[in-house]
Design a protein around this motif. Structure first.
Motif, PDB file in Angstrom:
ATOM      1  N   TYR A   1     111.364  -7.433 -61.934  1.00 19.99           N
ATOM      2  CA  TYR A   1     110.900  -5.818 -62.021  1.00 19.99           C
ATOM      3  C   TYR A   1     112.173  -5.193 -61.587  1.00 19.99           C
ATOM      4  O   TYR A   1     112.861  -5.361 -60.496  1.00 19.99           O
ATOM      5  CB  TYR A   1     109.756  -5.464 -61.266  1.00 19.99           C
TER       6      TYR A   1
ATOM      7  N   ASN B   1     108.023  -6.643 -70.075  1.00 20.02           N
ATOM      8  CA  ASN B   1     106.909  -6.235 -69.332  1.00 20.02           C
ATOM      9  C   ASN B   1     107.304  -4.643 -68.906  1.00 20.02           C
ATOM     10  O   ASN B   1     108.334  -4.351 -68.578  1.00 20.02           O
ATOM     11  CB  ASN B   1     106.687  -7.226 -68.097  1.00 20.02           C
TER      12      ASN B   1
ATOM     13  N   ARG C   1     103.932 -10.707 -55.326  1.00 27.34           N
ATOM     14  CA  ARG C   1     104.762  -9.696 -55.671  1.00 27.34           C
ATOM     15  C   ARG C   1     105.641  -9.616 -54.190  1.00 27.34           C
ATOM     16  O   ARG C   1     105.034  -9.245 -53.319  1.00 27.34           O
ATOM     17  CB  ARG C   1     104.465  -8.573 -56.216  1.00 27.34           C
TER      18      ARG C   1
ATOM     19  N   GLN D   1     101.819   1.815 -61.985  1.00 33.68           N
ATOM     20  CA  GLN D   1     101.172   2.033 -60.772  1.00 33.68           C
ATOM     21  C   GLN D   1     100.173   3.203 -60.591  1.00 33.68           C
ATOM     22  O   GLN D   1     100.590   4.487 -60.731  1.00 33.68           O
ATOM     23  CB  GLN D   1     101.914   2.077 -59.281  1.00 33.68           C
TER      24      GLN D   1
ATOM     25  N   TYR E   1      96.996  -0.896 -60.787  1.00 36.30           N
ATOM     26  CA  TYR E   1      97.966  -0.907 -61.798  1.00 36.30           C
ATOM     27  C   TYR E   1      97.566  -1.174 -63.111  1.00 36.30           C
ATOM     28  O   TYR E   1      96.612  -1.977 -63.108  1.00 36.30           O
ATOM     29  CB  TYR E   1      99.125  -1.735 -61.040  1.00 36.30           C
TER      30      TYR E   1
ATOM     31  N   ARG F   1     105.086  -1.827 -66.282  1.00 32.98           N
ATOM     32  CA  ARG F   1     104.074  -1.782 -65.332  1.00 32.98           C
ATOM     33  C   ARG F   1     103.774  -0.366 -64.932  1.00 32.98           C
ATOM     34  O   ARG F   1     104.889   0.299 -64.553  1.00 32.98           O
ATOM     35  CB  ARG F   1     104.304  -2.772 -63.932  1.00 32.98           C
TER      36      ARG F   1
ATOM     37  N   GLU G   1      99.262  -3.158 -66.528  1.00 34.57           N
ATOM     38  CA  GLU G   1     100.579  -4.001 -66.996  1.00 34.57           C
ATOM     39  C   GLU G   1     100.599  -4.290 -68.593  1.00 34.57           C
ATOM     40  O   GLU G   1      99.359  -4.603 -68.892  1.00 34.57           O
ATOM     41  CB  GLU G   1     100.734  -5.107 -66.236  1.00 34.57           C
ATOM     42  N   SER G   2     101.538  -4.289 -69.311  1.00 37.18           N
ATOM     43  CA  SER G   2     101.647  -4.910 -70.586  1.00 37.18           C
ATOM     44  C   SER G   2     102.830  -5.653 -70.655  1.00 37.18           C
ATOM     45  O   SER G   2     104.010  -5.346 -70.473  1.00 37.18           O
ATOM     46  CB  SER G   2     101.814  -3.430 -71.514  1.00 37.18           C
TER      47      SER G   2
ATOM     48  N   TRP H   1     106.488   3.575 -62.236  1.00 33.85           N
ATOM     49  CA  TRP H   1     106.798   2.659 -63.293  1.00 33.85           C
ATOM     50  C   TRP H   1     107.676   1.618 -62.960  1.00 33.85           C
ATOM     51  O   TRP H   1     108.958   1.984 -62.367  1.00 33.85           O
ATOM     52  CB  TRP H   1     107.306   3.610 -64.592  1.00 33.85           C
TER      53      TRP H   1
ATOM     54  N   GLN I   1      98.268  -9.810 -55.731  1.00 36.89           N
ATOM     55  CA  GLN I   1      98.099  -9.335 -56.831  1.00 36.89           C
ATOM     56  C   GLN I   1      96.858  -9.910 -57.483  1.00 36.89           C
ATOM     57  O   GLN I   1      96.893 -11.303 -57.697  1.00 36.89           O
ATOM     58  CB  GLN I   1      99.227  -9.200 -57.883  1.00 36.89           C
TER      59      GLN I   1
END
Length: 179
Positions: A57, A85, A178, A89, A99, A87, A101-102, A64, A137
């Motif tokens: 990330y 990806n 994470r 929060q 959060y 994300r 996430e896609s 973001w 997570q």
């Protein structure tokens, strides 16, 4: 057995990577995550997936993040997804931080009698801080995985081969770290 050893070695390698920090603050703009998961199949033919993912990330703002990921997905065939990806929060950082996430991308099939296809995973989750800036997570979501495979059917009169296009839909459950 080779797959298991490969997965363990890859987990060790990913967990030993250190993120770079910028000179202005001690907080890193780059972070990594690794997750394992499974799902409840919602398609026919039914295949319960097992997934392992590694993500990187880049922190765009306080809430973001954008990044890229890969991993291994085991349906009736092994697939290697590669995806982008994003994300978000929800709210400020606290003990349990929600959060969304896609992830969208494409999966490749290392098998000779299969082709990968479109990959998508949308999820919502929570993260819990651990020691050394690591975060646990937990996420639940929807996963779509398309693939094509070569099927053979034989009987006493014919040998038939045909291409079967599959679209696996599942409710996914993931747990990961994470850092």
């Amino acid at each position: 057995m080779k797959r298991f050893i490969f997965i363990i070695l890859l987990c060790i390698a990913v967990s030993s990577v250190k993120a770079q920090t910028n000179g202005e603050s001690k907080e890193s703009k780059i972070s990594f995550a690794t997750t394992i998961g499974t799902g409840l199949s919602m398609s026919t033919p039914s295949s319960t997936p097992f997934t392992w993912q590694v993500l990187g990330y880049y922190k765009l703002t306080d809430r973001w993040s954008a990044g890229a990921g890969t991993g291994l997905s085991f349906y009736e065939k092994t697939l290697i997804p590669v995806y982008g990806n994003i994300r978000f929060q929800i709210g400020r950082e606290r003990k349990f931080t929600p959060y969304v996430e896609s992830a969208v991308g494409y999966s490749f099939a290392p098998s000779g009698n299969a082709n990968g296809g479109f990959f998508m995973n949308q999820s919502v989750g929570i993260q819990y801080p651990l020691k050394n800036k690591m975060k646990l997570q937990l996420a639940v979501g929807y996963e779509l995985q398309e693939l094509e495979r070569l099927k053979k059917h034989t009987d006493s009169f014919f040998l038939k081969e045909f291409e079967e296009k599959l679209s696996h839909h599942s409710i996914s459950f993931k747990i990961g770290l994470r850092f």
